[in-house]
Design an enzyme around this catalytic site. Structure first.
Site, mmCIF file in Angstrom:
data_model
loop_
_atom_site.group_PDB
_atom_site.id
_atom_site.type_symbol
_atom_site.label_atom_id
_atom_site.label_comp_id
_atom_site.label_asym_id
_atom_site.label_seq_id
_atom_site.Cartn_x
_atom_site.Cartn_y
_atom_site.Cartn_z
ATOM 1 N N ASN A 1 -12.825 -3.254 2.716
ATOM 2 C CA ASN A 1 -13.591 -1.984 2.738
ATOM 3 C C ASN A 1 -14.636 -2.029 1.606
ATOM 4 O O ASN A 1 -14.255 -2.178 0.429
ATOM 5 C CB ASN A 1 -12.877 -0.743 2.451
ATOM 6 N N GLY A 10 -15.501 2.814 3.768
ATOM 7 C CA GLY A 10 -14.293 3.394 3.958
ATOM 8 C C GLY A 10 -13.533 2.946 2.506
ATOM 9 O O GLY A 10 -12.441 3.045 2.354
ATOM 10 N N HIS A 56 -10.132 -4.921 -3.558
ATOM 11 C CA HIS A 56 -8.716 -5.094 -2.996
ATOM 12 C C HIS A 56 -8.965 -5.629 -1.377
ATOM 13 O O HIS A 56 -9.761 -5.091 -0.752
ATOM 14 C CB HIS A 56 -7.724 -4.070 -3.205
ATOM 15 N N LEU A 57 -8.105 -6.565 -1.178
ATOM 16 C CA LEU A 57 -7.887 -7.061 0.060
ATOM 17 C C LEU A 57 -6.772 -6.675 0.872
ATOM 18 O O LEU A 57 -5.661 -6.724 0.418
ATOM 19 C CB LEU A 57 -8.051 -8.546 0.018
ATOM 20 N N HIS A 58 -7.122 -5.860 2.026
ATOM 21 C CA HIS A 58 -6.154 -5.303 2.685
ATOM 22 C C HIS A 58 -5.358 -6.375 3.586
ATOM 23 O O HIS A 58 -6.129 -7.207 4.362
ATOM 24 C CB HIS A 58 -6.375 -4.172 3.613
ATOM 25 N N ASP A 90 0.778 -1.175 -0.023
ATOM 26 C CA ASP A 90 -0.058 0.052 -0.004
ATOM 27 C C ASP A 90 0.993 1.282 0.115
ATOM 28 O O ASP A 90 1.650 1.244 0.669
ATOM 29 C CB ASP A 90 -1.163 -0.131 1.169
ATOM 30 N N ILE A 91 0.458 2.266 -0.877
ATOM 31 C CA ILE A 91 1.094 3.532 -0.987
ATOM 32 C C ILE A 91 1.382 4.238 0.278
ATOM 33 O O ILE A 91 2.206 5.148 0.460
ATOM 34 C CB ILE A 91 0.910 4.316 -2.216
HETATM 35 P P1 5GP Z 1 -9.594 1.526 0.277
HETATM 36 O O1 5GP Z 1 -9.818 2.556 1.261
HETATM 37 O O2 5GP Z 1 -10.322 1.792 -1.319
HETATM 38 O O3 5GP Z 1 -9.893 0.130 0.758
HETATM 39 O O4 5GP Z 1 -8.204 1.299 0.121
HETATM 40 C C1 5GP Z 1 -7.456 1.828 -0.873
HETATM 41 C C2 5GP Z 1 -5.848 1.810 -0.443
HETATM 42 O O5 5GP Z 1 -5.096 1.839 -1.711
HETATM 43 C C3 5GP Z 1 -5.319 2.817 0.584
HETATM 44 O O6 5GP Z 1 -4.874 2.060 1.526
HETATM 45 C C4 5GP Z 1 -4.552 3.586 -0.426
HETATM 46 O O7 5GP Z 1 -3.214 4.128 0.411
HETATM 47 C C5 5GP Z 1 -4.048 2.848 -1.474
HETATM 48 N N1 5GP Z 1 -3.798 3.033 -2.599
HETATM 49 C C6 5GP Z 1 -4.342 4.319 -3.390
HETATM 50 N N2 5GP Z 1 -3.764 4.526 -4.421
HETATM 51 C C7 5GP Z 1 -2.608 3.801 -4.506
HETATM 52 C C8 5GP Z 1 -1.600 3.502 -5.387
HETATM 53 O O8 5GP Z 1 -1.417 4.130 -6.502
HETATM 54 N N3 5GP Z 1 -0.616 2.425 -5.300
HETATM 55 C C9 5GP Z 1 -0.744 1.709 -4.139
HETATM 56 N N4 5GP Z 1 0.328 0.843 -4.072
HETATM 57 N N5 5GP Z 1 -1.653 1.927 -3.101
HETATM 58 C C10 5GP Z 1 -2.617 2.996 -3.530
#
Ligand code: 5GP
Ligand code: ZN
Length: 115
Positions: free
Chosen positions: A90, A96, A103-105, A34-35
């Site tokens: 999420n 959130g 995507h799975l965190h 995650d970035i």
């Molecule tokens: P969400 O809130 O949609 O479940 O999580 C999106 C996640 O993607 C966030 O934790 C965010 O930091 C990450 N993210 C957003 N853009 C990018 C990207 O360009 N590259 C990577 N590696 N992660 C990203």
């Protein structure tokens, strides 16, 4: 490979249009950091096919759901955190979700005395 959706960052990563170091990659899914990490280890397990949210999973995604979880378990072992981690989807804005490509965190790597 052309991205499913050219306006979707995860589709563009899947199509190798955006440079990204993968922890794991096959034809179905990819694992990368995650970035903006919310934990010492914060990886994303992402199907290559554009599906907006886990809310959209139906019976056609039954196998994919299993693959995402198994890939997360393997990624946790590779990252040295298989003794404890969280897996989080999420789902939807109220849940959130910011990126509309499922995507799975995988979160972990906390020291033992941390809550
Ligand atoms: P969400 O809130 O949609 O479940 O999580 C999106 C996640 O993607 C966030 O934790 C965010 O930091 C990450 N993210 C957003 N853009 C990018 C990207 O360009 N590259 C990577 N590696 N992660 C990203
Ligand atoms: Zn996408």
């Amino acid at each position: 490979m052309k991205p499913d959706r050219s306006d979707c960052i995860f589709c563009r990563i899947a199509a190798h249009e955006v440079p990204k170091t993968f922890r794991y990659e096959d034809d179905v899914l990819m694992v990368f950091d995650d970035i903006r990490p919310s934990a010492p280890v914060h990886l994303l397990i992402v199907p290559k096919r554009h599906i907006p949210s886990v809310v959209d999973f139906g019976t056609a995604e039954r196998a994919l759901a299993g693959e995402l979880i198994l890939a997360a378990n393997l990624a946790a072992a590779d990252a040295g955190i298989k003794d404890g981690y969280k897996l989080v989807f999420n789902a939807g804005r109220k849940g959130g979700q910011i990126i509309d490509h499922v995507h799975l965190h995988l979160l972990g790597g906390w020291s033992q005395d941390q809550e």
